[in-house]
Every structure is written in C-alpha cells, then in structure tokens.
Design a protein around this motif. Sequence first.
Motif, PDB file in Angstrom:
ATOM      1  N   ARG A 261      -3.625   0.347  -4.372  1.00 51.27           N
ATOM      2  CA  ARG A 261      -3.054   0.883  -3.674  1.00 51.27           C
ATOM      3  C   ARG A 261      -2.036   0.184  -2.844  1.00 51.27           C
ATOM      4  O   ARG A 261      -0.459   0.800  -2.801  1.00 51.27           O
ATOM      5  N   PRO A 262      -1.981  -1.041  -2.407  1.00 49.69           N
ATOM      6  CA  PRO A 262      -1.139  -2.256  -1.413  1.00 49.69           C
ATOM      7  C   PRO A 262       0.460  -2.242  -2.499  1.00 49.69           C
ATOM      8  O   PRO A 262       1.392  -1.756  -2.446  1.00 49.69           O
ATOM      9  N   ILE A 263       0.212  -2.409  -3.607  1.00 47.48           N
ATOM     10  CA  ILE A 263       1.185  -2.207  -5.261  1.00 47.48           C
ATOM     11  C   ILE A 263       1.926  -0.965  -4.963  1.00 47.48           C
ATOM     12  O   ILE A 263       3.270  -0.623  -5.284  1.00 47.48           O
ATOM     13  N   ALA A 264       1.453   0.187  -4.270  1.00 48.32           N
ATOM     14  CA  ALA A 264       1.919   1.564  -4.211  1.00 48.32           C
ATOM     15  C   ALA A 264       3.339   1.394  -3.135  1.00 48.32           C
ATOM     16  O   ALA A 264       4.276   1.613  -2.789  1.00 48.32           O
ATOM     17  N   LEU A 265       2.773   0.283  -2.004  1.00 49.12           N
ATOM     18  CA  LEU A 265       3.354   0.611  -1.249  1.00 49.12           C
ATOM     19  C   LEU A 265       5.013  -0.365  -1.497  1.00 49.12           C
ATOM     20  O   LEU A 265       6.093  -0.240  -0.355  1.00 49.12           O
ATOM     21  N   VAL A 266       5.238  -0.910  -2.687  1.00 47.94           N
ATOM     22  CA  VAL A 266       6.148  -1.618  -2.677  1.00 47.94           C
ATOM     23  C   VAL A 266       7.266  -0.758  -2.485  1.00 47.94           C
ATOM     24  O   VAL A 266       8.838  -1.260  -2.451  1.00 47.94           O
ATOM     25  N   LYS A 267       7.514   0.421  -3.081  1.00 47.73           N
ATOM     26  CA  LYS A 267       8.922   0.990  -3.317  1.00 47.73           C
ATOM     27  C   LYS A 267       9.517   1.363  -2.096  1.00 47.73           C
ATOM     28  O   LYS A 267       8.528   1.750  -0.897  1.00 47.73           O
ATOM     29  N   ASP A 268      10.306   1.428  -1.733  1.00 48.72           N
ATOM     30  CA  ASP A 268      11.252   1.771  -0.494  1.00 48.72           C
ATOM     31  C   ASP A 268      11.197   3.385  -0.358  1.00 48.72           C
ATOM     32  O   ASP A 268      11.331   3.134   1.134  1.00 48.72           O
ATOM     33  N   SER A 269      10.505   3.952  -0.729  1.00 43.90           N
ATOM     34  CA  SER A 269      10.647   5.661  -0.424  1.00 43.90           C
ATOM     35  C   SER A 269       9.073   5.288   0.242  1.00 43.90           C
ATOM     36  O   SER A 269       9.094   6.733   0.449  1.00 43.90           O
ATOM     37  N   VAL A 270       8.373   4.397  -0.216  1.00 44.78           N
ATOM     38  CA  VAL A 270       7.105   4.986   0.867  1.00 44.78           C
ATOM     39  C   VAL A 270       7.228   5.136   2.630  1.00 44.78           C
ATOM     40  O   VAL A 270       7.969   4.796   3.309  1.00 44.78           O
ATOM     41  N   THR A 271       6.329   6.200   2.615  1.00 47.59           N
ATOM     42  CA  THR A 271       6.088   6.707   4.081  1.00 47.59           C
ATOM     43  C   THR A 271       5.480   5.843   5.181  1.00 47.59           C
ATOM     44  O   THR A 271       4.730   4.997   4.001  1.00 47.59           O
ATOM     45  N   ASP A 272       5.426   5.506   6.232  1.00 45.57           N
ATOM     46  CA  ASP A 272       5.018   5.050   6.988  1.00 45.57           C
ATOM     47  C   ASP A 272       3.235   5.635   7.145  1.00 45.57           C
ATOM     48  O   ASP A 272       2.698   5.007   8.046  1.00 45.57           O
ATOM     49  N   SER A 273       3.696   6.897   6.990  1.00 43.66           N
ATOM     50  CA  SER A 273       1.838   7.640   6.706  1.00 43.66           C
ATOM     51  C   SER A 273       1.433   6.805   5.622  1.00 43.66           C
ATOM     52  O   SER A 273       0.074   6.623   5.983  1.00 43.66           O
TER      53      SER A 273
ATOM     54  N   VAL B  73       1.094   3.872   4.972  1.00 39.30           N
ATOM     55  CA  VAL B  73       1.144   2.904   4.924  1.00 39.30           C
ATOM     56  C   VAL B  73       0.347   2.724   6.365  1.00 39.30           C
ATOM     57  O   VAL B  73      -1.239   1.794   6.688  1.00 39.30           O
ATOM     58  N   ARG B  74      -0.018   3.698   7.448  1.00 35.56           N
ATOM     59  CA  ARG B  74      -0.747   4.021   8.283  1.00 35.56           C
ATOM     60  C   ARG B  74      -2.370   3.911   7.144  1.00 35.56           C
ATOM     61  O   ARG B  74      -3.448   3.690   7.764  1.00 35.56           O
ATOM     62  N   ARG B  75      -2.711   5.337   6.282  1.00 31.53           N
ATOM     63  CA  ARG B  75      -3.555   5.505   6.128  1.00 31.53           C
ATOM     64  C   ARG B  75      -3.864   3.560   5.137  1.00 31.53           C
ATOM     65  O   ARG B  75      -5.271   4.069   5.093  1.00 31.53           O
ATOM     66  N   LEU B  76      -3.134   3.349   4.321  1.00 28.16           N
ATOM     67  CA  LEU B  76      -3.959   1.672   3.874  1.00 28.16           C
ATOM     68  C   LEU B  76      -4.370   0.873   4.900  1.00 28.16           C
ATOM     69  O   LEU B  76      -5.486   0.718   4.938  1.00 28.16           O
ATOM     70  N   LEU B  77      -3.668   0.888   6.223  1.00 26.25           N
ATOM     71  CA  LEU B  77      -4.796  -0.262   7.823  1.00 26.25           C
ATOM     72  C   LEU B  77      -5.940   0.253   8.011  1.00 26.25           C
ATOM     73  O   LEU B  77      -6.476  -0.583   8.536  1.00 26.25           O
ATOM     74  N   TYR B  78      -5.774   1.772   8.454  1.00 27.18           N
ATOM     75  CA  TYR B  78      -6.940   2.849   7.996  1.00 27.18           C
ATOM     76  C   TYR B  78      -8.222   2.643   7.321  1.00 27.18           C
ATOM     77  O   TYR B  78      -9.103   2.433   7.849  1.00 27.18           O
TER      78      TYR B  78
ATOM     79  N   ILE C  28      -7.829  -5.531   5.956  1.00 27.58           N
ATOM     80  CA  ILE C  28      -7.098  -5.772   5.283  1.00 27.58           C
ATOM     81  C   ILE C  28      -5.872  -7.041   4.683  1.00 27.58           C
ATOM     82  O   ILE C  28      -5.011  -6.964   3.678  1.00 27.58           O
ATOM     83  N   ASP C  29      -6.418  -8.102   5.471  1.00 28.71           N
ATOM     84  CA  ASP C  29      -5.983  -9.603   5.200  1.00 28.71           C
ATOM     85  C   ASP C  29      -6.410  -9.701   3.562  1.00 28.71           C
ATOM     86  O   ASP C  29      -5.708 -10.639   2.708  1.00 28.71           O
ATOM     87  N   ASP C  30      -7.991  -9.912   3.746  1.00 27.89           N
ATOM     88  CA  ASP C  30      -8.146  -9.967   2.387  1.00 27.89           C
ATOM     89  C   ASP C  30      -7.952  -9.226   1.374  1.00 27.89           C
ATOM     90  O   ASP C  30      -7.906  -9.990  -0.476  1.00 27.89           O
ATOM     91  N   LEU C  31      -7.590  -8.059   1.135  1.00 23.09           N
ATOM     92  CA  LEU C  31      -7.142  -6.906   0.134  1.00 23.09           C
ATOM     93  C   LEU C  31      -5.520  -8.013   0.395  1.00 23.09           C
ATOM     94  O   LEU C  31      -5.276  -7.762  -1.462  1.00 23.09           O
ATOM     95  N   MET C  32      -4.635  -7.964   1.029  1.00 17.02           N
ATOM     96  CA  MET C  32      -3.141  -8.713   0.150  1.00 17.02           C
ATOM     97  C   MET C  32      -4.116  -9.744  -0.247  1.00 17.02           C
ATOM     98  O   MET C  32      -2.610  -9.694  -1.106  1.00 17.02           O
ATOM     99  N   VAL C  33      -4.922 -10.509   0.078  1.00 19.08           N
ATOM    100  CA  VAL C  33      -5.009 -11.657  -1.300  1.00 19.08           C
ATOM    101  C   VAL C  33      -5.616 -11.882  -2.001  1.00 19.08           C
ATOM    102  O   VAL C  33      -4.420 -12.143  -3.643  1.00 19.08           O
ATOM    103  N   LEU C  34      -6.329 -10.639  -2.655  1.00 17.58           N
ATOM    104  CA  LEU C  34      -6.895  -9.853  -3.786  1.00 17.58           C
ATOM    105  C   LEU C  34      -5.700  -9.248  -4.195  1.00 17.58           C
ATOM    106  O   LEU C  34      -5.540  -9.915  -5.935  1.00 17.58           O
ATOM    107  N   CYS C  35      -4.505  -9.049  -3.964  1.00 19.53           N
ATOM    108  CA  CYS C  35      -3.532  -8.178  -4.378  1.00 19.53           C
ATOM    109  C   CYS C  35      -2.178  -8.940  -5.054  1.00 19.53           C
ATOM    110  O   CYS C  35      -1.723  -9.290  -6.188  1.00 19.53           O
ATOM    111  N   ASN C  36      -2.545 -10.338  -4.084  1.00 22.68           N
ATOM    112  CA  ASN C  36      -1.306 -11.120  -4.383  1.00 22.68           C
ATOM    113  C   ASN C  36      -1.870 -12.017  -5.808  1.00 22.68           C
ATOM    114  O   ASN C  36      -0.808 -11.815  -6.866  1.00 22.68           O
ATOM    115  N   ALA C  37      -3.431 -12.229  -5.888  1.00 20.34           N
ATOM    116  CA  ALA C  37      -3.512 -12.607  -6.675  1.00 20.34           C
ATOM    117  C   ALA C  37      -3.368 -12.004  -8.089  1.00 20.34           C
ATOM    118  O   ALA C  37      -4.004 -12.800  -9.148  1.00 20.34           O
TER     119      ALA C  37
END
Length: 472
Positions: free
Chosen positions: A340-352, A354-359, A365-374
Amino acid sequence: MQTISLPEHRIFKIIAEAAAQLQVETYVIGGFVRDLILKRPSKDIDVVCVGDGPALAQKVANLLPEKPSVTIFKNFGTAMLRTDDWEVEFVGARRESYRSNSRKPEVEAGTLQDDLNRRDFTINALGISLNQDNFGALIDAFNGVGDIRRKIMKTPLDPDITFTDDPLRMMRAIRFATQLDFDIDPDTYDALSRNKERIQIISKERIADELNKIILAKTPSYGFKLLYQCGLLELIFPKMTALQGVETINGNTHKDNFYHTLQVLDNVAKTSDNLWLRWAAILHDIAKPETKRYSEKVGWTFHGHEDRGARQVPKIFAELKLPLNEHMRYVQKLVKLHLRPIALVKDSVTDSAVRRLLYEAGDDIDDLMVLCNADITSKDHNKVKKYLQNFKKVDQKMKQVEETDKLRNFQPVITGEIIMATFGLKPSREVGIIKESLTEAILEGEIKNEYDQAFAYMLQKGQTMGLVPVNG
C-alpha cells in the motif's frame, strides 16, 4: 595447564565451597564457558558435578546469605536456583544412550568425560574447574578453544551419531553458526544432509524455537541459506522453499523470490530486532508462487499476492506452532498492507488514500514503513536510491495528514450508543451502516472527526434511511 579467569562474582566461590564440603568434583560447563572465551555476555551457568547435582544445588543455596529457593526437576535429575540476576543449573555428570524413535536418552551416572562426550559441539564441550586443587583450569577434551578461534562448528564425536541421537542438534548447529558467524565443518555439514529426515521426530515447538533464534540473529539469511542448502528447510517450512527459482519467457525473467525475501529479512534486521516484524519480512511474498502469471503486455505479475499471503498467515503460524494471537494478527496485517505505501509515491495520491492507510495500519504504521523500505531490493543501486527518496516523500505526506487529522487508531466521535439513543434503535444493521458511513466520510475528508459535524452527518444519513430522531 590453561586457566581461565571467571567473572568476579561470589557465586563461583560459593559453588566451589559447597563442592568441597560435599567432596564432589565440580565444573562450570558448556555455553557459559564458550561465551566467556568469546567475550559474549551470559548469566546462565551450567554446573556439572560428578555426583548428585540437586544435592549440590541445595548446599549452594544454604551457603548463600539470601537462601534462594531451589527448583528440582526430578525427571531430568537437574536443579536450578537464581541469585542476583544469575541463573544456575546443576546436574550430575552422566552418560546417555538413545533409541532410534526418540531424542530422549536413557541416562545413567557417568564421569566428566562421559558428560563431555554427550555434548552437541566442541565449542560447547568446554569446562572450567571449580575444584580447590585446580580452580579455574580449562577442560578442553575436543579442542573446542581451537574451533572457537577458527570459527568452526564441529561435533565432538561422529556427527552421524550426534545428529541421529538428537536431531534437534542439526537446527542448533545452524543456529549457533548464524548467531556466532561461524562456518560448519565439512564433515559435520555433510552429516546434516544425510540425517535431515530425522528432524521429523522433533516437535514443531522445538523447531520453531530454534528457527526464531536464527531469525533474531544479526544476519538471519545466513541461517536460512544453510537450512535450504542442506535440505532441512524443505522439511520444516516447504512454503518458503517454494519461493526459490526463476523463470524466463521471451527474455523476461522475474527475480528469485526466495533470495529477495532473505534480503528483505536482512534489511529489516539492520533496523529492528522485533521478531514478528522479521516474520512479516519472511512472509510478505509467501503467496507469490501461486499468484505468478505471465502476459506479453506486462511481463510477470503477482497480482493479489499480498491478500492471499495475509489469508495464509494463520495456517502457516498453526503449522509451525507459532502463537495464534496478536503477534499473528500483526504479521497478517503487515503482509496485507505491504504494497500500500508504494502506491502513495505518486504525486496524484489524495489525502484520503493516506488517511485510509493510517487508519488501517494504526500504531503499526512505522513498522509497515520499515518493511516497505526493506522491500526495496535491486542490483541497480540508482533504482534503490530513487525508491528510497520517494519513500521519504510518502513519510512526509503521512506526517502532514496525521498532524492534521490524528487518524492512527481513530474512532468516530459518534459511537453506536449515541446512534441508538438518537434514533431509538437497538443493536442492529442500521446502526452498523451509519457507523460505517461516518467512518468513510471522515476518511474521505468530507467531515472532520468532531462532534458537531459528525452528529449533523449522522442525522442526515439517518434521514436518508427513513429514521426519525427520538426527540424530534
């Protein structure tokens, strides 16, 4: 005679005094001695005496000022006590013989040499005398110190006998090699391959315990490569070996998902010692073999592997005898969300979005970002660098939205109780529909999660469903 300085702690002198009073030969033995030579911290002491281990433990407890309680394990002929933050286990020297269908040996009293003979590896077949005539003398019957210096794992006796007697030692060989960054002696390694089928008499709980220790090592991929190459991984975790291999069609080749997974695991290990985050790294692509497709237009795809992988997590945990609790649910969540975070890379991604992923990720979320970076692995360093820079933008985007909307684990301010009281409802489908609609409206940014706005939205939604407020 080589001597070794024991740590400055009263426990060693008190054990020596107790042994002298009982007139029994006594030695510190095994992993504590190994770690002392390797300068690794350890406060778990194994004590062997040529006599009654539990009786020695009781004598030591009586000599300690605080008189700690002694726990005796009658079935094993061992005893244990704790003093300060040290844990000391006592056992009488013994010899062992095994039956082919069990790793539980027939045990009888023996000499110190008998006890050393039954040890799994030369680096663990070391002792330090606690006897008055040679206190501190090193006992090294199998050149364990030499193997420590050479960084070699080797069995004291014939490795085929060692592994046939207790097949769990095969997992331990790989675990120690991984933890200590040692090589495995060629004869010992060949015996792993020859005796791998014996692992099937070991309980899955014991195997999982060793596997977790490998996963928690500094470079866990080393252990998994050893497990794979000797054939043990196929027997204990076949779904992971199914990731191995590449296929080429019309010049298009997909990456080897086994070695990619190991790279992701090592990447996570560099930043986190969270066992379950490391398990998420192991399982994040576990469903790729069954979702692999090839088309002329786009090449290789693995559509839906994150959802299918998440659905498989409970079964995998059950098969491996891992806990089916919040740890399993955490791994399942990270596997499901890892793309999911990979899809947020695009400039056209809406705030909604981002909200949905945070929710959905909540506090993870921080661990998810560690995994995605890895998960960003490639031989092309420029490609990796570009992806990592993009992920920094995603991080920034999430921080901005989180600051404004505070959406981690948020709950709508309008609860089910308020909805029921407002419309005179009992728990029902209508209450669920309104709650879900409120959540969606907040995530889409249509309303803020504030009482007045949310209450007005609830009234409006209720009206469209033909509901009338109790007070008007």
